[in-house]
Design a protein around this motif. Structure first.
Motif, PDB file in Angstrom:
ATOM      1  N   PRO A 212       0.754  -1.220   0.121  1.00 24.38           N
ATOM      2  CA  PRO A 212      -0.063   0.202   0.126  1.00 24.38           C
ATOM      3  C   PRO A 212       0.813   1.203   0.063  1.00 24.38           C
ATOM      4  CG  PRO A 212      -0.663  -1.409   1.919  1.00 24.38           C
ATOM      5  CD  PRO A 212       0.434  -2.074   0.977  1.00 24.38           C
ATOM      6  N   LEU A 213       1.966   1.138   0.809  1.00 26.21           N
ATOM      7  CA  LEU A 213       2.691   2.590   0.903  1.00 26.21           C
ATOM      8  C   LEU A 213       3.443   2.885  -0.514  1.00 26.21           C
ATOM      9  CD1 LEU A 213       3.759   4.852   2.486  1.00 26.21           C
ATOM     10  CD2 LEU A 213       5.620   3.454   3.348  1.00 26.21           C
ATOM     11  N   ARG A 214       3.818   1.643  -0.998  1.00 29.57           N
ATOM     12  CA  ARG A 214       4.611   1.706  -2.541  1.00 29.57           C
ATOM     13  C   ARG A 214       3.491   2.360  -3.292  1.00 29.57           C
ATOM     14  NH1 ARG A 214       9.144   2.721  -3.563  1.00 29.57           N
ATOM     15  NH2 ARG A 214       8.165   4.304  -4.816  1.00 29.57           N
ATOM     16  N   SER A 215       2.417   1.843  -3.433  1.00 27.17           N
ATOM     17  CA  SER A 215       1.221   2.195  -4.299  1.00 27.17           C
ATOM     18  C   SER A 215       1.051   3.497  -4.188  1.00 27.17           C
ATOM     19  CB  SER A 215       0.214   1.254  -4.208  1.00 27.17           C
ATOM     20  OG  SER A 215      -0.806   1.691  -4.847  1.00 27.17           O
ATOM     21  N   PHE A 216       0.842   4.016  -2.828  1.00 25.38           N
ATOM     22  CA  PHE A 216       0.621   5.432  -2.622  1.00 25.38           C
ATOM     23  C   PHE A 216       1.800   6.529  -3.226  1.00 25.38           C
ATOM     24  CE2 PHE A 216       0.450   9.071   0.754  1.00 25.38           C
ATOM     25  CZ  PHE A 216      -0.858   9.710   0.211  1.00 25.38           C
ATOM     26  N   LYS A 217       2.745   5.956  -2.871  1.00 22.66           N
ATOM     27  CA  LYS A 217       4.089   6.798  -3.523  1.00 22.66           C
ATOM     28  C   LYS A 217       4.127   6.808  -4.884  1.00 22.66           C
ATOM     29  CE  LYS A 217       7.305   6.343   0.278  1.00 22.66           C
ATOM     30  NZ  LYS A 217       8.427   5.655   0.876  1.00 22.66           N
ATOM     31  N   ASP A 218       3.934   5.666  -5.628  1.00 26.50           N
ATOM     32  CA  ASP A 218       3.649   5.557  -7.135  1.00 26.50           C
ATOM     33  C   ASP A 218       2.602   6.513  -7.556  1.00 26.50           C
ATOM     34  OD1 ASP A 218       5.913   4.098  -7.024  1.00 26.50           O
ATOM     35  OD2 ASP A 218       4.959   2.062  -7.499  1.00 26.50           O
ATOM     36  N   THR A 219       1.568   6.462  -6.915  1.00 23.03           N
ATOM     37  CA  THR A 219       0.546   7.365  -7.355  1.00 23.03           C
ATOM     38  C   THR A 219       0.583   8.816  -7.357  1.00 23.03           C
ATOM     39  OG1 THR A 219      -1.125   5.618  -6.636  1.00 23.03           O
ATOM     40  CG2 THR A 219      -2.156   7.561  -7.353  1.00 23.03           C
ATOM     41  N   ILE A 220       1.353   9.096  -6.159  1.00 22.97           N
ATOM     42  CA  ILE A 220       1.675  10.664  -6.104  1.00 22.97           C
ATOM     43  C   ILE A 220       2.627  10.989  -7.103  1.00 22.97           C
ATOM     44  CG2 ILE A 220       3.190  12.168  -4.449  1.00 22.97           C
ATOM     45  CD1 ILE A 220       2.321  10.545  -2.143  1.00 22.97           C
ATOM     46  N   TYR A 221       3.660  10.113  -7.377  1.00 22.88           N
ATOM     47  CA  TYR A 221       4.471  10.303  -8.787  1.00 22.88           C
ATOM     48  C   TYR A 221       3.656  10.247  -9.932  1.00 22.88           C
ATOM     49  CZ  TYR A 221       8.247   9.439 -11.774  1.00 22.88           C
ATOM     50  OH  TYR A 221       9.044   9.597 -12.715  1.00 22.88           O
ATOM     51  N   LEU A 222       3.043   9.622 -10.079  1.00 23.26           N
ATOM     52  CA  LEU A 222       2.412   9.477 -11.306  1.00 23.26           C
ATOM     53  C   LEU A 222       1.446  10.783 -11.543  1.00 23.26           C
ATOM     54  CD1 LEU A 222       1.978   7.586 -13.731  1.00 23.26           C
ATOM     55  CD2 LEU A 222       0.005   6.791 -12.702  1.00 23.26           C
ATOM     56  N   THR A 223       0.787  11.165 -10.632  1.00 23.57           N
ATOM     57  CA  THR A 223       0.020  12.598 -10.641  1.00 23.57           C
ATOM     58  C   THR A 223       0.818  13.585 -11.135  1.00 23.57           C
ATOM     59  OG1 THR A 223       0.204  13.155  -8.214  1.00 23.57           O
ATOM     60  CG2 THR A 223      -1.609  11.637  -9.116  1.00 23.57           C
ATOM     61  N   GLN A 224       2.090  13.510 -10.467  1.00 23.79           N
ATOM     62  CA  GLN A 224       3.144  14.605 -11.010  1.00 23.79           C
ATOM     63  C   GLN A 224       3.516  14.541 -12.460  1.00 23.79           C
ATOM     64  OE1 GLN A 224       6.172  15.979  -8.221  1.00 23.79           O
ATOM     65  NE2 GLN A 224       5.077  15.646  -6.535  1.00 23.79           N
ATOM     66  N   VAL A 225       3.789  13.326 -12.816  1.00 26.52           N
ATOM     67  CA  VAL A 225       4.231  13.126 -13.998  1.00 26.52           C
ATOM     68  C   VAL A 225       2.861  13.814 -15.138  1.00 26.52           C
ATOM     69  CG1 VAL A 225       4.894  11.389 -15.959  1.00 26.52           C
ATOM     70  CG2 VAL A 225       5.602  11.199 -13.662  1.00 26.52           C
ATOM     71  N   MET A 226       1.645  13.030 -14.806  1.00 26.62           N
ATOM     72  CA  MET A 226       0.515  13.725 -15.558  1.00 26.62           C
ATOM     73  C   MET A 226       0.499  15.085 -15.537  1.00 26.62           C
ATOM     74  SD  MET A 226      -2.698  14.867 -15.054  1.00 26.62           S
ATOM     75  CE  MET A 226      -3.124  14.527 -13.266  1.00 26.62           C
ATOM     76  N   GLN A 227       0.575  15.885 -14.497  1.00 25.63           N
ATOM     77  CA  GLN A 227       0.301  17.215 -14.369  1.00 25.63           C
ATOM     78  C   GLN A 227       1.594  17.847 -15.166  1.00 25.63           C
ATOM     79  OE1 GLN A 227       1.974  19.172 -10.981  1.00 25.63           O
ATOM     80  NE2 GLN A 227       0.497  20.630 -10.802  1.00 25.63           N
TER      81      GLN A 227
END
Ligand code: BMA
Length: 895
Positions: free
Chosen positions: A611-626
């Motif tokens: 779950p923590l990895r997934s949270f961090k990856d999601t945060i990262y991905l939102t930044q890539v998308m933005q």
């Protein structure tokens, strides 16, 4: 009284040259809650929240759900008090004032138990005459009323009709009726910020005693006389003359470097007097003008002004004077209906590139000079030249504008009204009039401010009927709108400041809005003025969704701040995308879902079971998308600067929403709370580069435009490469002949059907290959290496796990804050690649392709870019009468 006057005259004679004494009341005060159950020390400037925090009576207000837990603070009515002794003989002073540079917000002020005044506007300066009340030993008390309760009362008292909106959307967890109080509008909650309606004395406070006469303020405006080709300086000084007879003397103004000195006699009649001086700058000395960042130096000249008055009284002030002109050009464009909308600085049309500024903290006393410098330097480091100080925050502190002057950041200054209709009753309007007069006077000497703007989105709110107003009521609201922004704010601004334009709103249709009675039926018209544009649902990789408008002053996408930033204000149970915390911090309806939907269009969503990895990856991905979304959009605007297609284009400004954050939460910002760069900010450094190749596809044809913000034409070679995802070695590379990039234009440099491009490069398919391209001259890079994805990255074939290492000499870390950013970036990339995805954005791609995993080598290459650019772009002729800076080209070419 007579005795007092006699005494005074004696003092005047004796105290020659020093007719004012001040006592600062900064520092420790006592703060008491409404029912007296809490009493604590608190600093001034400051507010109740920070005082409670300093005394450990509350936790960090930004921690988890504390914004809701601490609502009680702003619902209470607090009292600030202090005892103070006057360290000089107060009876010898003819006039004593108590001056507040800023009170937040609604108070009754008592000195020695006598009510000396009231305050109700955070943006005003208050000066109370306390001559008859002040003693040697004094007690002062400010009885605050809860801003939330006050706003509700004011709204209730406005019985004739409603002034919407009543309350913010529920998702913002804010307070109601903020439009009824002259206070930072976002302090009642916003779609990126918490609700902390503060109470406190947020700026300086002091006692000022004087005899004879006193200089209240002085302000100045440099004005260029185009006909005579000379600069003049209009100086305004305001005096309070307490002498019963006129005061005579003279004033001397000197700008030594410009060999300018002027002396003039003055006569001050008793009472409040304004002296206007007109200083002619020596024509024989050439004045170096102030330029925005990337276009020249920010030269300023020291000025001293010395008043020598009777009784041996002399008052000396000094200031830095900058010379520049600004024009807002609204004129017909060939082949296009409507009017242009762009700014000329010193006669040069300039594309405004940058972002929107919001308050850097909910608690203004935490906004230090260092923080401002960090944030503003980051803007400059990302090649921005403009910030819009958005109308839902505060008129920023002096230091903000001083830094903007120094750094060459142009400021689009809104007046503090946002996303609402406002009352226009006499009391409200009178308060606003004083606010505006004061703020214009305080700020107008700053060259960085290039335009005033009446409000944020209120023309749009009115005319697009955001609040469901009945059509028959519209005239009433339009009337209030015109009363407030046109008949009052505009009138005051134009009287006080003739050196910069005023627009009534943002977005607005400018001259067209004026022609339609100050409100346009569609303020978002692409053929006029500026527009704001948001679309979270459509595919942001498709540039066709963006408005080809004259000027885009707001656009953007949300992302989450990095885990290291969130970690400080959350606990383990919060660390998932679907947690109660993640939902709580999101103030934009469906924001979290929208981010994933947008990311999912082109990227594989995080797969990790941890779950923590997934949270961090999601945060990262939102930044890539933005970052990718804002890049696509900004590049579209930049390449539209000299194009008109089907009557649309000539875009001359791109200010994305938003530069900075007020707290740690998902938002549109590119800088996290505290200043850490999000991925978008690194992208901005590239997509705002002065020389930029922009690639895009239209109907299967690949185009590259060369965008130049330079003042002179530039000879470049364009290199286009195809890479497979599986190797850092380019598969094919082609180089154009020498091309001319026109100064201040977007020029078509390259055009090729995608099938042909792929075919000429053996094994390429849309999924297997990616295109990179850059500009160079004499073998030196002149632009960032840009890239174009031929397919969605979730369909890319051949991606490998990358293992990039780097080393950073410690000396560099301390020398160059922006380089630290580069390191964080690479750490991110490394972390990401460990997880097996392989997004390779432009800056990294460029760096990787150069095999510059080592920081020092990428630094060297930046330095060489500067040098080689200086060689390849010939210096353009400077305009007559407006000398340009000799270092302009080298400066511009640094990316
Ligand atoms: C614009 C701004 C802000 C808002 C932003 C994002 O309307 O003026 O009011 O925060 O959009 O929604």
């Amino acid at each position: 009284m007579r005795l007092r006057l006699l005494l005074l005259l004696a003092v005047c004679g004796a105290a020659a040259g020093a007719a004012v004494r001040t006592l600062s009341l900064r520092g420790r005060w006592r703060i008491r809650s409404g029912n007296g159950s809490l009493e604590l020390p608190g600093d001034v400037p400051g507010c109740v929240h920070t005082a409670l925090l300093q005394q450990n009576l509350i936790q960090d207000p930004y921690y988890r759900f504390n914004d809701l837990n601490y609502r009680w603070i702003s619902l209470d009515n607090w009292t600030y008090s202090k005892e103070f002794k006057i360290p000089f003989d107060i009876s010898k002073w003819q006039k004593v004032n108590l001056i507040f540079e800023g009170v937040d917000t609604v108070t009754k002020v008592l000195l020695n138990d006598v009510t000396i005044g009231e305050t109700d506007n955070m943006f005003k300066r208050y000066s109370f005459d306390v001559t008859s009340v002040v003693r040697d030993v004094n007690s002062i008390e400010l009885r605050f009323q809860s801003p939330v309760l006050y706003a509700a009362q004011q709204s209730k008292a406005h019985t004739r009709y409603e002034v919407p909106p009543d309350c913010p959307p529920v998702v913002q967890k804010g307070e109601c009726h903020v439009n009824f109080i002259r206070k930072e509008q976002c302090s009642f909650g916003w779609d990126w910020g918490p609700s902390f309606p503060t109470q406190g004395i947020w700026k300086d406070v002091r006692v000022e005693a004087y005899n004879f006469c006193q200089l209240n303020y002085f302000t100045f405006s440099p004005i260029y006389d185009a006909r005579a080709q000379e600069w003049n300086l209009e100086i305004e000084s305001s005096f309070d003359v307490v002498s019963s007879k006129p005061v005579y003397g003279h004033v001397m103004v000197a700008l030594p470097k410009l060999q300018t000195q002027q002396t003039q006699g003055i006569e001050l009649q008793p009472g409040e007097r304004v002296v206007e001086l007109f200083v002619k700058i020596n024509k024989n000395i050439s004045v170096e003008t102030w330029w925005p960042h990337g276009h020249g130096n920010q030269t300023g000249y020291n000025m001293t002004i010395l008043f020598e008055l009777e009784e041996g009284l002399s008052i000396e002030k000094s200031a830095k004077v900058y010379f520049r002109t600004v024009e807002l050009i609204e004129e017909p464009i060939k082949g296009s209906p409507g009017l242009s909308f762009y700014f000329k600085i010193n006669g040069l049309p300039i594309f405004l590139k940058g972002s929107n500024w919001i308050p850097a903290d909910s608690f203004q006393d935490r906004v230090t000079s260092d923080l401002l410098r960090l944030l503003l330097q980051s803007a400059v480091d990302a090649n921005m030249n403009t910030l819009r100080v958005w109308g839902g925050g505060v008129y920023e502190q002096d230091k903000f504008y001083e830094l903007c002057d120094e750094l060459g950041i142009m400021v689009w200054q809104d007046f503090m009204f946002a996303c609402a209709l406002y009352p226009a009753g006499q009391g409200f309007v009178d308060s606003v009039r004083e606010e505006v007069a004061y703020q214009v006077r305080r700020l107008k000497s700053h060259p960085s401010i290039i335009t005033w703007s009446g409000n944020n989105e209120n023309e749009a709110a009115l005319m697009m009927n955001w609040y469901g107003i009945h059509i028959s009521d519209l005239p009433t609201y339009i009337n209030d709108y015109v009363t407030l922004y046109v008949k009052n704010i505009r009138e005051i601004v134009l009287t006080a400041d003739k050196t910069r334009p005023f627009i009534t709103s943002s977005p607005t249709n400018g001259a067209e809005s004026v022609a339609e009675g100050w409100v346009s039926h569609n303020p978002y018209d692409k053929h006029f003025g500026d527009v704001h544009f948001y679309d979270y649902i459509s595919d942001c990789w498709n540039w066709k969704i963006f408005p080809k408008a004259r000027f885009v002053s707001e656009y953007g996408y949300q992302s989450w701040p990095s885990f290291s930033t969130l970690e400080k204000i959350s606990s383990e149970e919060d660390w998932s995308y679907g947690s109660r915390f993640s939902l709580h911090r999101q103030h934009h309806a469906d924001g979290n879902t929208e981010m994933l939907l947008q990311a999912g269009l082109h990227f594989k969503l995080p797969q990790s079971k941890d779950p923590l990895r997934s949270f961090k990856d999601t945060i990262y991905l939102t930044q890539v998308m933005q970052a990718q979304c804002v890049k696509t959009q900004t590049e579209f605007y930049r390449r539209s600067r000299s194009q008109v297609v089907q009557g649309e284009g000539h875009t001359m400004g791109a200010l994305y929403w938003q530069l900075n954050d007020i707290w740690q939460a998902p938002s549109w910002a590119s800088l996290e709370y505290g200043g850490k760069w999000k991925m978008l900010h690194y992208f901005a450094r590239h997509f705002f580069a002065p020389l930029l190749p922009v690639g895009f596809e239209n109907q299967d044809v690949f185009f590259i435009y060369g965008v130049s913000d330079l003042r002179s034409d530039c000879n470049v070679t364009l290199t286009v490469r195809l890479h497979t995802w599986s190797s850092l070695e380019p598969l094919c590379s082609r180089r154009t002949r020498r091309l001319v990039m026109k100064a201040g234009k977007a020029t078509l440099l390259y055009e090729e059907p995608v099938p042909r491009l792929l075919k000429t490069c053996g094994k390429c398919t849309r999924q297997r290959c990616v295109v990179s391209f850059h500009l160079s001259a004499a073998g030196q890079l002149l632009s960032p290496t840009n890239y174009h994805f031929l397919s969605s990255l979730k369909e890319a074939v051949g991606l490998h796990k990358a293992h990039i290492t780097f080393s950073v000499p410690a000396t560099l870390l301390s020398r160059l804050p922006s380089v630290v950013g580069l390191v964080q970036w690479k750490e991110r990339l490394r972390g990401h690649h460990h997880e097996g995805s392989a997004v390779v954005p432009g800056s990294i791609l460029g760096a990787s392709l150069q095999r510059s995993g080592v920081l020092s080598s990428s630094l060297t290459s930046e330095e060489t870019i500067g040098r080689s650019c200086a060689r390849s772009c010939s210096q353009g002729a400077s305009e007559p009468g407006r000398p340009s800076s000799p270092s302009v080209v080298t400066h511009l070419c640094l990316i």
